[in-house]
Motif scaffolding. Structure first.
Motif, PDB file in Angstrom:
ATOM      1  N   ASP A  48       0.853  -1.189   0.000  1.00 40.92           N
ATOM      2  CA  ASP A  48       0.000   0.000   0.000  1.00 40.92           C
ATOM      3  C   ASP A  48       0.889   1.239   0.000  1.00 40.92           C
ATOM      4  OD1 ASP A  48       0.954   0.367   2.544  1.00 40.92           O
ATOM      5  OD2 ASP A  48      -0.935  -0.091   3.559  1.00 40.92           O
ATOM      6  N   GLU A  49       0.241   2.421   0.183  1.00 38.04           N
ATOM      7  CA  GLU A  49       1.022   3.660   0.068  1.00 38.04           C
ATOM      8  C   GLU A  49       2.032   3.843   1.197  1.00 38.04           C
ATOM      9  OE1 GLU A  49      -2.201   3.170   0.149  1.00 38.04           O
ATOM     10  OE2 GLU A  49      -3.322   4.812   1.076  1.00 38.04           O
ATOM     11  N   HIS A  50       1.900   3.036   2.308  1.00 42.90           N
ATOM     12  CA  HIS A  50       2.881   3.117   3.398  1.00 42.90           C
ATOM     13  C   HIS A  50       3.910   1.996   3.318  1.00 42.90           C
ATOM     14  CE1 HIS A  50      -0.040   5.911   4.933  1.00 42.90           C
ATOM     15  NE2 HIS A  50      -0.959   4.956   4.992  1.00 42.90           N
ATOM     16  N   ASP A  51       3.996   1.369   2.153  1.00 45.19           N
ATOM     17  CA  ASP A  51       4.932   0.262   1.929  1.00 45.19           C
ATOM     18  C   ASP A  51       4.638  -0.966   2.775  1.00 45.19           C
ATOM     19  OD1 ASP A  51       6.332   1.456  -0.068  1.00 45.19           O
ATOM     20  OD2 ASP A  51       7.871   2.314   1.251  1.00 45.19           O
ATOM     21  N   SER A  52       3.421  -1.058   3.313  1.00 45.41           N
ATOM     22  CA  SER A  52       3.066  -2.260   4.068  1.00 45.41           C
ATOM     23  C   SER A  52       2.508  -3.304   3.117  1.00 45.41           C
ATOM     24  CB  SER A  52       2.000  -1.933   5.116  1.00 45.41           C
ATOM     25  OG  SER A  52       2.532  -1.048   6.045  1.00 45.41           O
ATOM     26  N   LEU A  53       2.828  -4.556   3.408  1.00 48.86           N
ATOM     27  CA  LEU A  53       2.352  -5.650   2.565  1.00 48.86           C
ATOM     28  C   LEU A  53       0.855  -5.846   2.790  1.00 48.86           C
ATOM     29  CD1 LEU A  53       3.288  -8.037   0.699  1.00 48.86           C
ATOM     30  CD2 LEU A  53       3.253  -9.420   2.781  1.00 48.86           C
ATOM     31  N   VAL A  54       0.066  -5.783   1.727  1.00 52.17           N
ATOM     32  CA  VAL A  54      -1.379  -5.948   1.886  1.00 52.17           C
ATOM     33  C   VAL A  54      -1.928  -7.138   1.105  1.00 52.17           C
ATOM     34  CG1 VAL A  54      -1.949  -3.568   2.475  1.00 52.17           C
ATOM     35  CG2 VAL A  54      -1.768  -4.216   0.061  1.00 52.17           C
ATOM     36  N   GLY A  55      -1.106  -7.736   0.228  1.00 50.78           N
ATOM     37  CA  GLY A  55      -1.608  -8.873  -0.543  1.00 50.78           C
ATOM     38  C   GLY A  55      -0.571  -9.392  -1.510  1.00 50.78           C
ATOM     39  N   ILE A  56      -1.015 -10.337  -2.314  1.00 53.50           N
ATOM     40  CA  ILE A  56      -0.125 -10.884  -3.335  1.00 53.50           C
ATOM     41  C   ILE A  56      -0.969 -11.089  -4.586  1.00 53.50           C
ATOM     42  CG2 ILE A  56      -0.474 -13.350  -2.773  1.00 53.50           C
ATOM     43  CD1 ILE A  56       2.725 -13.447  -3.047  1.00 53.50           C
ATOM     44  N   ILE A  57      -0.346 -10.919  -5.741  1.00 50.10           N
ATOM     45  CA  ILE A  57      -1.114 -11.080  -6.979  1.00 50.10           C
ATOM     46  C   ILE A  57      -0.417 -12.072  -7.907  1.00 50.10           C
ATOM     47  CG2 ILE A  57      -0.068  -9.054  -8.135  1.00 50.10           C
ATOM     48  CD1 ILE A  57      -2.924  -8.562  -9.315  1.00 50.10           C
ATOM     49  N   THR A  58      -1.209 -13.014  -8.425  1.00 48.88           N
ATOM     50  CA  THR A  58      -0.688 -13.987  -9.389  1.00 48.88           C
ATOM     51  C   THR A  58      -1.435 -13.810 -10.702  1.00 48.88           C
ATOM     52  OG1 THR A  58      -2.346 -15.648  -8.842  1.00 48.88           O
ATOM     53  CG2 THR A  58      -0.319 -15.682  -7.547  1.00 48.88           C
ATOM     54  N   LYS A  59      -0.952 -14.482 -11.746  1.00 48.88           N
ATOM     55  CA  LYS A  59      -1.648 -14.411 -13.033  1.00 48.88           C
ATOM     56  C   LYS A  59      -3.067 -14.967 -12.906  1.00 48.88           C
ATOM     57  CE  LYS A  59       2.489 -14.743 -15.867  1.00 48.88           C
ATOM     58  NZ  LYS A  59       3.348 -15.676 -16.610  1.00 48.88           N
ATOM     59  N   GLY A  60      -3.209 -15.984 -12.060  1.00 41.27           N
ATOM     60  CA  GLY A  60      -4.536 -16.567 -11.845  1.00 41.27           C
ATOM     61  C   GLY A  60      -5.499 -15.559 -11.226  1.00 41.27           C
ATOM     62  N   ASP A  61      -4.993 -14.724 -10.276  1.00 38.31           N
ATOM     63  CA  ASP A  61      -5.828 -13.689  -9.663  1.00 38.31           C
ATOM     64  C   ASP A  61      -6.335 -12.722 -10.716  1.00 38.31           C
ATOM     65  OD1 ASP A  61      -5.469 -14.618  -7.066  1.00 38.31           O
ATOM     66  OD2 ASP A  61      -3.629 -13.456  -6.782  1.00 38.31           O
ATOM     67  N   LEU A  62      -5.443 -12.370 -11.647  1.00 40.44           N
ATOM     68  CA  LEU A  62      -5.799 -11.426 -12.707  1.00 40.44           C
ATOM     69  C   LEU A  62      -6.943 -11.969 -13.546  1.00 40.44           C
ATOM     70  CD1 LEU A  62      -2.461 -10.111 -14.236  1.00 40.44           C
ATOM     71  CD2 LEU A  62      -4.164  -8.869 -12.919  1.00 40.44           C
ATOM     72  N   THR A  63      -6.789 -13.202 -14.017  1.00 41.76           N
ATOM     73  CA  THR A  63      -7.808 -13.810 -14.873  1.00 41.76           C
ATOM     74  C   THR A  63      -9.134 -13.897 -14.129  1.00 41.76           C
ATOM     75  OG1 THR A  63      -5.995 -15.165 -15.645  1.00 41.76           O
ATOM     76  CG2 THR A  63      -8.179 -15.743 -16.444  1.00 41.76           C
ATOM     77  N   ARG A  64      -9.083 -14.408 -12.895  1.00 41.43           N
ATOM     78  CA  ARG A  64     -10.314 -14.552 -12.116  1.00 41.43           C
ATOM     79  C   ARG A  64     -10.971 -13.197 -11.870  1.00 41.43           C
ATOM     80  NH1 ARG A  64      -7.618 -18.619  -9.654  1.00 41.43           N
ATOM     81  NH2 ARG A  64      -6.622 -17.197  -8.192  1.00 41.43           N
ATOM     82  N   GLY A  65     -10.165 -12.198 -11.515  1.00 37.04           N
ATOM     83  CA  GLY A  65     -10.696 -10.872 -11.202  1.00 37.04           C
ATOM     84  C   GLY A  65     -11.378 -10.241 -12.406  1.00 37.04           C
ATOM     85  N   ILE A  66     -10.736 -10.335 -13.563  1.00 37.76           N
ATOM     86  CA  ILE A  66     -11.299  -9.720 -14.769  1.00 37.76           C
ATOM     87  C   ILE A  66     -12.557 -10.469 -15.201  1.00 37.76           C
ATOM     88  CG2 ILE A  66     -10.906  -9.322 -17.234  1.00 37.76           C
ATOM     89  CD1 ILE A  66      -8.072  -8.477 -16.547  1.00 37.76           C
ATOM     90  N   LEU A  67     -12.524 -11.775 -15.144  1.00 35.02           N
ATOM     91  CA  LEU A  67     -13.703 -12.554 -15.532  1.00 35.02           C
ATOM     92  C   LEU A  67     -14.899 -12.243 -14.635  1.00 35.02           C
ATOM     93  CD1 LEU A  67     -12.340 -16.080 -16.498  1.00 35.02           C
ATOM     94  CD2 LEU A  67     -13.422 -14.392 -17.979  1.00 35.02           C
ATOM     95  N   ALA A  68     -14.616 -12.118 -13.324  1.00 29.82           N
ATOM     96  CA  ALA A  68     -15.707 -11.832 -12.387  1.00 29.82           C
ATOM     97  C   ALA A  68     -16.307 -10.462 -12.674  1.00 29.82           C
ATOM     98  CB  ALA A  68     -15.193 -11.886 -10.950  1.00 29.82           C
ATOM     99  N   ALA A  69     -15.446  -9.465 -12.936  1.00 25.80           N
ATOM    100  CA  ALA A  69     -15.927  -8.113 -13.210  1.00 25.80           C
ATOM    101  C   ALA A  69     -16.743  -8.085 -14.500  1.00 25.80           C
ATOM    102  CB  ALA A  69     -14.754  -7.150 -13.314  1.00 25.80           C
ATOM    103  N   LEU A  70     -16.257  -8.832 -15.473  1.00 29.80           N
ATOM    104  CA  LEU A  70     -16.908  -8.904 -16.777  1.00 29.80           C
ATOM    105  C   LEU A  70     -18.304  -9.500 -16.633  1.00 29.80           C
ATOM    106  CD1 LEU A  70     -15.841  -8.155 -19.531  1.00 29.80           C
ATOM    107  CD2 LEU A  70     -15.073 -10.493 -19.831  1.00 29.80           C
TER     108      LEU A  70
END
Lengths: 123, 118, 332
Positions: free
Chosen positions: C130-152
């Motif tokens: 995040d903007e304070h350099d704290s770790l808030v998550g992790i992103i994989t290629k699978g997250d991207l595909t799932r996220g875009i498909l869900a939004a779509l």
């Protein structure tokens, strides 16, 4: 020709990221009078214009225009840009003038997509 | 390319009185319907393509010393506008074709644009 | 029948094709934080590789961020673990095998940034800060595909449902004659907002099931009328659209100043607009002519000092009537 190819052909800059780059363009129309555009343009054309106000985008939306090119490197008003972004209509800025752009697009094979104003109906 | 050759190639109809059109050699082309654009962008001896048939176009053409105005889409100026054009020595040409097509054809004939940017 | 099951049966339509390219739009609209995995398994740098092995096995993950005092210090992946296993070195600290200074991505970045980073590197995941350099998550290629498909899916579903609901309005509500009335107040001189009412009417017609041709004709006519109210009136005016299954009636009216000579106003090229308006691309004297070409009937009434009322109608032929299934009902 699609929007992406169009941008390359005219050394253009796509101003709104929401535009659909794959949208197909069937022809061209160059005009600064929006009533004339509304009267004569057929759907899926690219509109070349020197106008930069939000009405250009509104006109494009009403007349099912596929993309708008602002001539001579014009920078649109913020409202124009926001509206194009919201309505997903490609807004492209090109360094060339209207005359040169008509020439280049005509030479690239795009037909004129305006009908004579004397034709009976508007669709 | 002189004006007579352009008139023939594009099948334009002169609206103002006949002249020795072959004596005019347009330096370049310009297309716009906004008078402020033309005022700031069109070079001397340009051939101007527009669908504006409004009386003000004569004043602009005369002021900028343009070679001719091609009025597109069959837009017809009022008689007073044509009279004024004759008085000012501005050549008005008419076509049913669109601005896009006329500019495209002039470009094909080798007419280019001369402005600060091109 | 639900709109979704209906759309699944149909072959690819233009609407479907539009949804595909919507993916590109979503890549800019969606933020990394909206698609990333938030429920994180993290490891400490001084834990052993044996701990990493067990965490990977239990959580069924192939990598994890290494965190010390809330800050990201490295990334440990399955490849690192395999390297360690080969050396039979499971007692070693994670800090000996992890990638230090891993490439990360910001939570507020658009998804397209993650796409670019995946394309430019061979990494399979990026820690998200995040903007304070704290770790808030992790992103994989699978997250991207799932996220875009869900939004779509969400997007598509929303517009479909809206369209479906609206297009059945005239069937679902019974009366001897139903109509839907939309009213818009138009402000004098408001060029920036000009066209907003027309835009809404056009969209409403499409949702109600009008064909694109009908929506385009109505849109153009109302837009010209709207610009007339903005340019020529004393106090602005009102646009009123009455939509029925078989016709669209639109009135644009104002309270002044009125038109002196209605016949002259109708003549192509005649305009009383001043040069300022012309330089905005309007006032070419084509508006009323344009409206007449787009509608089936038009009446312009005006009284000087009282105001102007422009009445327009578009009639819908039987096969194009508004509302899904309405036409079939009528014919059977």
């Amino acid at each position: 020709m699609n929007v992406k190819e169009l941008v390359t052909l005219i050394d253009g800059t796509l101003l709104n990221p929401s535009a659909n780059l794959m949208r197909e363009i069937r022809g061209g129309c160059g005009a600064d009078l929006m009533s004339d555009v509304l009267a004569s343009i057929q759907p899926e054309a690219v509109l070349l214009t020197g106008l930069c106000n939000p009405q250009v985008v509104r006109t494009a939306q009403m007349a099912d225009v596929a993309a708008i090119i602002l001539v001579r490197g014009k920078v649109p008003a913020r409202e124009t840009l926001e509206l194009a972004e919201k309505e997903h209509i490609a807004l492209i800025s090109s360094p060339f003038g209207m005359f040169a752009l008509c020439g280049k697009l005509y030479q690239a094979g795009l037909p004129s997509l305006e009908r004579s104003v004397n034709s009976p109906a508007c669709d | 390319m002189n004006l007579q050759q352009i008139i023939d190639a594009l099948e334009l109809t002169p609206l103002t009185e006949a002249k020795e059109f072959s004596a005019f050699e347009p330096s370049c082309g310009y297309a716009a319907d906004l008078l402020s654009c033309v005022m700031s962008g069109a070079a001397r001896h340009s051939i101007w393509v527009t669908l504006q048939a409004h009386g003000n176009i004569i004043a602009v053409a005369s002021l900028l010393d343009l070679s001719a105005i091609i009025i597109t889409e069959g837009a017809s100026p009022e008689d007073a506008t044509i009279t004024k054009a004759n008085e000012e020595g501005v050549i008005l040409l008419s076509t049913k074709k669109t601005t896009f097509e006329i500019a495209g054809k002039l470009w094909e004939l080798g007419i280019r644009c001369k402005s600060s940017l091109e | 029948m639900s709109p979704v099951s209906e759309s699944q049966k149909k072959p690819m339509t233009d609407q479907d094709a539009e949804n595909i390219t919507r993916t590109e739009e979503l890549a800019y609209e969606l933020k990394v934080e909206e698609v990333m995995t938030k429920d994180l398994k993290t490891l400490a740098p001084d834990a052993t590789m044996q701990d990493a092995l067990e965490a990977f096995r239990e959580e069924r993950i192939s990598g994890a961020p290494v965190v010390a005092k809330g800050k990201l210090v490295g990334l440990i992946s399955m490849e690192d673990l395999i390297r360690c296993l080969r050396l039979n070195d499971l007692a070693a600290s994670i800090s000996d095998y992890m990638t230090t200074n891993p490439q990360s991505i910001r939570s507020k970045d658009p998804v397209v940034e993650a796409l670019k980073q995946f394309a430019a590197t061979h990494y399979g995941r990026f820690p998200v800060l995040d903007e304070h350099d704290s770790l808030v998550g992790i992103i994989t290629k699978g997250d991207l595909t799932r996220g875009i498909l869900a939004a779509l899916q969400h997007d598509y579903h929303e517009e479909e449902v809206r369209r479906y609901r609206a297009s059945h309005l005239f069937e679902d509500i019974e009366s001897d004659r139903s109509s839907l009335i939309l009213r818009y107040n138009i402000k004098k001189g408001d060029f920036v907002l000009g066209g907003a009412a027309s835009s809404k009417i056009k969209r409403a017609l499409l949702r109600l099931g009008a064909t694109p041709q009908i929506a385009r004709r109505a849109g153009i006519a109302v837009y010209e009328a709207e610009m007339n109210l903005i340019i020529h009136t004393t106090n602005g005016g009102v646009i009123r659209a009455e939509i029925e299954p078989h016709q669209i009636a639109i009135n644009a009216y104002d309270d002044g100043p009125g038109i002196e000579d209605v016949d002259l106003a109708m003549r192509p090229g005649f305009s009383t607009a001043d040069d300022d308006v012309r330089e905005l691309g309007f006032g070419a004297g084509m508006g009323l002519v344009n409206i007449q070409r787009c509608v089936d009937s038009m009446r312009l009434e005006s009284i000087i000092g009282k105001g102007t009322n422009l009445k327009m109608k578009i009639f819908l032929p039987n096969q194009e009537v508004m509302g899904e299934g309405f036409g079939q009902n009528k014919e059977s």
